[in-house]
Design a protein around this motif. Structure first.
Motif, PDB file in Angstrom:
ATOM      1  N   SER A   1      -7.223  26.073  48.176  1.00 35.55           N
ATOM      2  CA  SER A   1      -6.919  24.700  47.847  1.00 35.55           C
ATOM      3  C   SER A   1      -5.530  24.351  48.383  1.00 35.55           C
ATOM      4  CB  SER A   1      -6.961  24.518  46.330  1.00 35.55           C
ATOM      5  OG  SER A   1      -6.406  23.269  45.959  1.00 35.55           O
ATOM      6  N   PRO A   2      -5.320  23.122  48.735  1.00 38.33           N
ATOM      7  CA  PRO A   2      -3.994  22.709  49.192  1.00 38.33           C
ATOM      8  C   PRO A   2      -2.941  22.668  48.079  1.00 38.33           C
ATOM      9  CG  PRO A   2      -5.683  21.096  49.831  1.00 38.33           C
ATOM     10  CD  PRO A   2      -6.328  22.088  48.931  1.00 38.33           C
ATOM     11  N   ALA A   3      -3.348  22.764  46.823  1.00 40.11           N
ATOM     12  CA  ALA A   3      -2.406  22.663  45.708  1.00 40.11           C
ATOM     13  C   ALA A   3      -1.366  23.790  45.756  1.00 40.11           C
ATOM     14  CB  ALA A   3      -3.148  22.714  44.377  1.00 40.11           C
ATOM     15  N   LEU A   4      -0.128  23.428  45.446  1.00 38.88           N
ATOM     16  CA  LEU A   4       0.963  24.400  45.466  1.00 38.88           C
ATOM     17  C   LEU A   4       0.651  25.608  44.590  1.00 38.88           C
ATOM     18  CD1 LEU A   4       3.833  25.266  46.215  1.00 38.88           C
ATOM     19  CD2 LEU A   4       4.659  23.886  44.280  1.00 38.88           C
ATOM     20  N   ARG A   5       0.135  25.385  43.375  1.00 36.92           N
ATOM     21  CA  ARG A   5      -0.121  26.510  42.471  1.00 36.92           C
ATOM     22  C   ARG A   5      -1.176  27.457  43.037  1.00 36.92           C
ATOM     23  NH1 ARG A   5      -2.235  21.929  40.237  1.00 36.92           N
ATOM     24  NH2 ARG A   5      -4.367  21.966  39.491  1.00 36.92           N
ATOM     25  N   CYS A   6      -2.120  26.950  43.812  1.00 38.07           N
ATOM     26  CA  CYS A   6      -3.118  27.819  44.437  1.00 38.07           C
ATOM     27  C   CYS A   6      -2.502  28.616  45.586  1.00 38.07           C
ATOM     28  CB  CYS A   6      -4.305  27.001  44.931  1.00 38.07           C
ATOM     29  SG  CYS A   6      -5.303  26.348  43.585  1.00 38.07           S
ATOM     30  N   ARG A   7      -1.647  27.976  46.353  1.00 36.62           N
ATOM     31  CA  ARG A   7      -0.962  28.697  47.440  1.00 36.62           C
ATOM     32  C   ARG A   7      -0.070  29.783  46.858  1.00 36.62           C
ATOM     33  NH1 ARG A   7       0.349  23.472  49.225  1.00 36.62           N
ATOM     34  NH2 ARG A   7       2.561  24.018  49.151  1.00 36.62           N
ATOM     35  N   GLN A   8       0.592  29.485  45.729  1.00 34.52           N
ATOM     36  CA  GLN A   8       1.466  30.479  45.105  1.00 34.52           C
ATOM     37  C   GLN A   8       0.673  31.659  44.561  1.00 34.52           C
ATOM     38  OE1 GLN A   8       3.401  27.774  42.374  1.00 34.52           O
ATOM     39  NE2 GLN A   8       5.253  27.703  43.634  1.00 34.52           N
ATOM     40  N   THR A   9      -0.583  31.451  44.231  1.00 35.83           N
ATOM     41  CA  THR A   9      -1.451  32.553  43.807  1.00 35.83           C
ATOM     42  C   THR A   9      -1.885  33.378  45.007  1.00 35.83           C
ATOM     43  OG1 THR A   9      -2.264  31.339  41.883  1.00 35.83           O
ATOM     44  CG2 THR A   9      -3.672  33.117  42.722  1.00 35.83           C
ATOM     45  N   ALA A  10      -2.258  32.706  46.085  1.00 37.71           N
ATOM     46  CA  ALA A  10      -2.817  33.391  47.255  1.00 37.71           C
ATOM     47  C   ALA A  10      -1.765  34.096  48.106  1.00 37.71           C
ATOM     48  CB  ALA A  10      -3.592  32.390  48.108  1.00 37.71           C
ATOM     49  N   VAL A  49     -10.223  35.550  49.526  1.00 35.24           N
ATOM     50  CA  VAL A  49      -9.733  35.176  48.206  1.00 35.24           C
ATOM     51  C   VAL A  49      -9.691  33.663  48.195  1.00 35.24           C
ATOM     52  CG1 VAL A  49      -7.763  35.210  46.632  1.00 35.24           C
ATOM     53  CG2 VAL A  49      -8.353  37.263  47.934  1.00 35.24           C
ATOM     54  N   LEU A  50     -10.417  33.061  47.272  1.00 34.05           N
ATOM     55  CA  LEU A  50     -10.414  31.608  47.138  1.00 34.05           C
ATOM     56  C   LEU A  50      -9.663  31.261  45.867  1.00 34.05           C
ATOM     57  CD1 LEU A  50     -14.141  30.786  47.984  1.00 34.05           C
ATOM     58  CD2 LEU A  50     -12.192  30.959  49.543  1.00 34.05           C
ATOM     59  N   SER A  51      -8.613  30.509  46.004  1.00 35.66           N
ATOM     60  CA  SER A  51      -7.834  30.069  44.849  1.00 35.66           C
ATOM     61  C   SER A  51      -8.107  28.583  44.676  1.00 35.66           C
ATOM     62  CB  SER A  51      -6.342  30.339  45.089  1.00 35.66           C
ATOM     63  OG  SER A  51      -5.589  29.966  43.959  1.00 35.66           O
ATOM     64  N   CYS A  52      -8.835  28.263  43.606  1.00 38.63           N
ATOM     65  CA  CYS A  52      -9.200  26.853  43.400  1.00 38.63           C
ATOM     66  C   CYS A  52      -9.051  26.494  41.931  1.00 38.63           C
ATOM     67  CB  CYS A  52     -10.572  26.546  43.974  1.00 38.63           C
ATOM     68  SG  CYS A  52     -11.906  27.609  43.471  1.00 38.63           S
ATOM     69  N   HIS A  53      -9.788  25.514  41.462  1.00 42.28           N
ATOM     70  CA  HIS A  53      -9.493  24.863  40.195  1.00 42.28           C
ATOM     71  C   HIS A  53     -10.632  24.948  39.187  1.00 42.28           C
ATOM     72  CE1 HIS A  53      -6.008  23.181  42.207  1.00 42.28           C
ATOM     73  NE2 HIS A  53      -6.804  23.071  43.254  1.00 42.28           N
ATOM     74  N   GLY A  54     -10.255  24.754  37.919  1.00 43.42           N
ATOM     75  CA  GLY A  54     -11.194  24.839  36.815  1.00 43.42           C
ATOM     76  C   GLY A  54     -12.284  23.785  36.832  1.00 43.42           C
ATOM     77  N   ASP A  55     -12.093  22.706  37.582  1.00 41.39           N
ATOM     78  CA  ASP A  55     -13.157  21.706  37.662  1.00 41.39           C
ATOM     79  C   ASP A  55     -14.244  22.127  38.641  1.00 41.39           C
ATOM     80  OD1 ASP A  55     -11.607  21.329  39.975  1.00 41.39           O
ATOM     81  OD2 ASP A  55     -11.907  19.160  40.000  1.00 41.39           O
ATOM     82  N   LEU A  56     -13.986  23.138  39.457  1.00 44.60           N
ATOM     83  CA  LEU A  56     -14.929  23.565  40.488  1.00 44.60           C
ATOM     84  C   LEU A  56     -15.467  24.977  40.239  1.00 44.60           C
ATOM     85  CD1 LEU A  56     -16.186  22.706  43.164  1.00 44.60           C
ATOM     86  CD2 LEU A  56     -14.152  23.573  44.328  1.00 44.60           C
ATOM     87  N   ILE A  57     -14.640  25.858  39.705  1.00 40.55           N
ATOM     88  CA  ILE A  57     -15.015  27.272  39.579  1.00 40.55           C
ATOM     89  C   ILE A  57     -16.275  27.485  38.741  1.00 40.55           C
ATOM     90  CG2 ILE A  57     -14.268  29.546  38.763  1.00 40.55           C
ATOM     91  CD1 ILE A  57     -11.385  28.640  39.504  1.00 40.55           C
TER      92      ILE A  57
END
Length: 142
Positions: A1-10, A49-57
């Motif tokens: 995901s383009p979200a900063l928090r997802c990039r920080q996870t990945a 590794v896919l870092s995404c969001h609770g609305d999609l997972i």
């Protein structure tokens, strides 16, 4: 995901394995399930590794592994949890759930190991992998 928090996870995961982080809007917050499925199919079974969001997972896990959310006692996908999805025999997808770290838990030092078990439930049998995992993400087979 383009979200900063997802990039920080990945980013630390990618750095650990010498990989680059690729940003894909198909798993952005509010993205469609169809787009996320398209991304997963485009991987052709390659590790990712896919870092995404609770609305999609939850929707993506349920679509790829019907019934998986119920097998985890309805745990769903709380923040910080992990779903490990693997290609299985005959194109069947296997799912393993890792709960989020406990709030207030100490950060493990690099010598700490945690025992994990991953179970693959088949229609007539099951396979279980038990291993120790270090804070550096190394698996030590037992």
């Amino acid at each position: 995901s383009p979200a900063l928090r997802c990039r920080q996870t990945a980013e630390p995961i990618a750095a650990r394995f010498g990989l680059s982080v690729e940003i894909d809007p198909r798993i952005a917050e509010g993205a469609s399930l169809g787009g996320a499925q398209s991304l997963v199919r485009s991987l052709n079974g390659s590790p990712a590794v896919l870092s995404c969001h609770g609305d999609l997972i939850p929707a993506l896990v349920e679509k790829l592994v019907p019934g998986a959310l119920e097998l985890e006692g309805g745990a769903g996908c709380p923040k910080g949890s992990t779903w490990l999805l693997q290609d299985g025999a005959s194109g069947r997808v296997r799912a393993s759930y890792l709960p989020p770290p406990r709030a207030g838990a100490a950060t493990p030092d690099l010598d700490t190991k945690q025992r994990i078990a991953i179970v693959d439930l088949g229609s007539t049998s099951f396979t279980m992998l038990v291993a120790d995992v270090t804070a550096e993400a190394d698996l030590i087979m037992l």
